[in-house]
Structures are given as C-alpha cells and as structure tokens.
Design an enzyme around this catalytic site. Structure first.
Site, PDB file in Angstrom:
ATOM      1  N   GLU A 288       0.836  -1.203   0.000  1.00  0.00           N
ATOM      2  CA  GLU A 288       0.000   0.000   0.000  1.00  0.00           C
ATOM      3  C   GLU A 288       0.877   1.262   0.000  1.00  0.00           C
ATOM      4  O   GLU A 288       0.657   2.182  -0.767  1.00  0.00           O
ATOM      5  CB  GLU A 288      -0.895  -0.031   1.243  1.00  0.00           C
ATOM      6  CG  GLU A 288      -1.814   1.159   1.395  1.00  0.00           C
ATOM      7  CD  GLU A 288      -2.521   1.143   2.737  1.00  0.00           C
ATOM      8  OE1 GLU A 288      -2.073   0.391   3.649  1.00  0.00           O
ATOM      9  OE2 GLU A 288      -3.512   1.880   2.899  1.00  0.00           O
ATOM     10  N   HIS A 289       1.863   1.303   0.905  1.00  0.00           N
ATOM     11  CA  HIS A 289       2.770   2.447   1.018  1.00  0.00           C
ATOM     12  C   HIS A 289       4.206   1.970   0.803  1.00  0.00           C
ATOM     13  O   HIS A 289       4.591   0.920   1.311  1.00  0.00           O
ATOM     14  CB  HIS A 289       2.711   3.085   2.413  1.00  0.00           C
ATOM     15  CG  HIS A 289       1.335   3.446   2.869  1.00  0.00           C
ATOM     16  ND1 HIS A 289       0.586   2.633   3.680  1.00  0.00           N
ATOM     17  CD2 HIS A 289       0.581   4.544   2.642  1.00  0.00           C
ATOM     18  CE1 HIS A 289      -0.578   3.219   3.940  1.00  0.00           C
ATOM     19  NE2 HIS A 289      -0.612   4.374   3.323  1.00  0.00           N
TER      20      HIS A 289
END
Length: 428
Positions: free
Chosen positions: A323-324
């Site tokens: 996600e990040h």
C-alpha cells in the site's frame, strides 16, 4: 520470492472465518433490511440504535464545529489546512480528466465523456481510533466529481458525545460540518456496507478503508454496487540505505503498525548495521509507547527487518505491491522508475508516510493486499465513469455500412448487418 510475500499474508483460518461472518451479515441485511443492521450493531458495537433517529442531526455537526472552534482553534485550523490541500489535489485531478471527441470523415464524431455517479457511500473507520482525515479523503473527491448524493457511515460508540450523535467523535462531526456533508449515519462494519448497498441509499459505489471485515464486505458486494478498492489492513514497506536515521525509520514503522493488529510494517536494507540500530530503536520505543499493545501484536506478527541488496529489494517491492512504499535512500529518483506496483510512493527521507495520511494532497485511501498491482488510490476518477459517444452523419454511416455488414455476416449476426445496411443505403 512468492514465499516471502506469502509469509506476510493474514492467517488463512482467520480469513476463512472473516468470509463466513461477513457472508452471514450480508445475507441477514439483504433479507431483513434495517432490522438486521440494528441487530448486528447491537451485537457487535454494543449500541441500541433508535430507528426513528438514525441520521445524525445537522445541529450536532454544527455544534461540534462551533465548540471545537472555541476550545481548540489550532486543531480546527489544522483540519481546515488538510481539507484545503486534499481539495486542491482533487480539483487538479479533475482538471486532468478530459472528455474525448474524434472527428470522422463524413462530419460525425466518436468520443467519450466523464459522468459523475448518482450516489456514493463512504465508510469512515471508528473502531480503535476515529478518522476525520478519512472522512475528508473520501468525501472531497466525491464532491469534486459531482456525485449527487453522498452518504457517510461510521461506527457508533456506547459513550455519548453530542445529542443524537450516537457517540461519534466531535472532531468527525466537525469535519462533516466543514465539508458540508449532511448525511452521516451511525453504522459500522459489514452491516454498514450492506445497508449502503441493499438498504434505502442503494448506492452506486462504496468507498473507504476499514478492517478485514469491511474489506471482505466490499469484496462480496462487487456486482451489487461498485467499490473503490479492497482497502483492508494497512501496509508499509520502507527501503533504506546506510544514510537513513534509525529513529525516523522506527517511528515510520510504528506509525503504520499502530493502526491495527493486522497491519504490516517491513524495512528492507542492504546495511545490517542499520537494521540492528532500527531493531534497538523499536524495542525501546514500543516499550514506551502508549499504543504498545497494538504495536506488539502487529509488529510481532507482520513486522519484518529484511537484509537485501538493491535488485532484491526492488523485486520484493514489485512482488508484494505494498500500500505504502517509502524510499529513505540517497538517490530515490534513481529507484523510482523500477517501483511501479506500490499504491503510493514517498520519495526521500523527508517524505514520511504520515504526511500522506494527513493531507499533503494525495489520497490516503489506497489499495492493499497486493491489489496495488492493478488498481489505483482513491481519487476523483473513482466517483466518475466513462460513457462512450457515437455521433454518425449519414455519410459516415454510408461509408461504414459495407464493412460492418461483412463483419456481422462473418460472426453470424444477421440483424447487426441489416441494421447497419439500412443506414448505409438511406439517402435523406
């Protein structure tokens, strides 16, 4: 490589339990409607909602805003700064989405246009913490897209806050007032999404992050309505070199891990001394943290400190599609072209993921669980759809009809050919 990524997957038995629980909740709400939503809210949240007073009144939103403006003006100023940044970014996104029109030789055109959805439901998590930032991140893109009706849902709490607010935090209420969101309901979890899809709102799309139950509910509702993405338990991969600060890296990992016991926070570096230093920082800081319990659960289960050279680090990132992704290296721009699978990339040591969470501009609702390989962050385009447009002149129809008839005949679709042929041979 697949084994390394698989090791970060959530427990299989838990996943199956989640699927079964969500299936039961969705079936109940589909069959019994609002009654089932209220029953599940009572069982899971411990709140007995009054069906005659579900919608949080506008007065509660305005009261919360006025009260916080008086008591915590600095906090409200920060909230408004975040809202302004997110709106500026969303308006920039909308400006990049242009309708398309291509001319045809006979004077007609073909093209497509962007159309806003009629209704959208936005989910604001509220279990272990409350998230006015997520309220802004989900509502603003929908507003900029031009969605006709936006319905917000967030879990209720047994502890009262303002009259009619069902325990929803005053900062969330104040944020709703600041955004101009007028429909906010005290529903959480899978039952909230089921109500948005099967209940009176009957939304075109549900958006927003949540725990594994929320993510699973969205997965099972695909087809009944659209979803933004499967934004489940959060993930962070940090790639760092020997120039990175161990304290900064430790706090970045903890910032992700404090969301949820299912959160995953991973650091990859070729420098073993850095990994050792970060490990020591984590031990000290987790012990002293007020969020120690969650941190120990998430880091203990899904945390990793991995020693890997550059090529392997890139391969890990591309396979996991986190996600990040933070690049705490001296030459982040040189890494960037090879890192296309992550939901959001934070470039350089100053670009902590926390700035993304709190409104630097880009949205913090991001794809998780490897879905960043094929989908994108929540944004204005999430709340729009493309519509094709064909505008033929008689001359265009006459030109196209012969080859359309040929293709239709080859596919055995007789009336397609005749339909085109009638236009082609028509001379007004």
């Amino acid at each position: 490589m697949p084994g390394w990524v698989a090791a970060l997957a959530r427990n299989g038995e838990t996943e199956e339990d989640t699927r079964k629980a969500v299936t039961a909740i969705l079936a109940d709400v589909r069959r019994d409607g609002l009654k089932a939503v209220l029953d599940w809210t009572s069982r899971l949240d411990g709140v007995a909602l009054d069906p005659a007073a579900l919608r949080i009144p506008e007065a509660a939103l305005q009261t919360a805003r006025a009260d916080l403006d008086r008591r915590q003006p600095d906090l409200m100023a920060a909230l408004r700064e975040m809202i302004a940044n997110v709106r500026r970014f969303a308006e920039g996104q909308r400006g990049c989405l242009r309708d398309l029109e291509l001319p045809l030789p006979g004077g007609g055109t073909v093209g497509e246009r962007w159309c806003p959805l009629k209704t959208a439901g936005v989910y604001i998590p509220g279990g272990r913490a409350f998230y006015p930032s997520t309220l802004a991140m989900t509502v603003i893109p929908a507003q900029v897209a031009g969605v006709g009706r936006i319905v917000g849902v967030t879990p209720p709490k047994p502890q009262p806050t303002l009259p009619g607010a069902w325990g929803v935090d005053p900062l969330v209420l104040a944020c709703a007032a600041e955004l101009g969101l007028t429909e906010l309901y005290p529903f959480g979890g899978a039952q909230a999404l089921a109500w948005l899809a099967y209940g009176e709102p009957a939304v075109d799309l549900v958006a927003g992050p949540g725990n594994r139950f929320v993510a699973e509910a969205k997965r099972q509702l695909i087809g009944t309505c659209g979803i933004d993405a499967l934004a489940g338990p959060t993930e962070l991969l940090v790639i760092a070199d020997d120039g990175a600060d161990p304290a900064w890296l430790a706090e970045d990992l903890m910032a992700q891990a404090e969301h949820d016991p299912d959160a995953a926070a991973v650091l990859v570096s070729a420098d073993r001394a850095l990994l050792k230093a970060v490990e020591a920082q984590l031990q000290n800081r987790v012990t002293a943290s007020p969020r120690r319990t969650i941190l120990e659960q998430s880091l203990g289960t899904h945390g990793r400190l991995v020693c890997a050279e550059r090529d392997l680090a890139i391969a890990l990132a591309q396979t996991w599609a986190p996600e990040h992704l933070e690049l705490c290296v001296r030459d982040p721009e040189a890494w960037l072209p090879s890192l296309t699978a992550a939901g959001a990339v934070f470039i350089g040591s100053a670009s902590a993921e926390a700035f993304g969470d709190y409104g630097a501009g880009p949205n913090h609702v991001l794809p998780t669980d490897r879905s960043a390989r094929y989908t994108s962050p929540l944004g204005v385009a999430t709340f729009l759809k493309r519509q094709s447009l064909l505008r033929l002149s008689a001359a265009d129809a006459a030109t196209m009809a012969p080859w359309v008839e040929k293709l239709a005949e080859a596919e055995g679709l007789t009336h397609h050919g005749r339909s085109a042929g009638l236009r082609g041979h028509h001379h007004p």
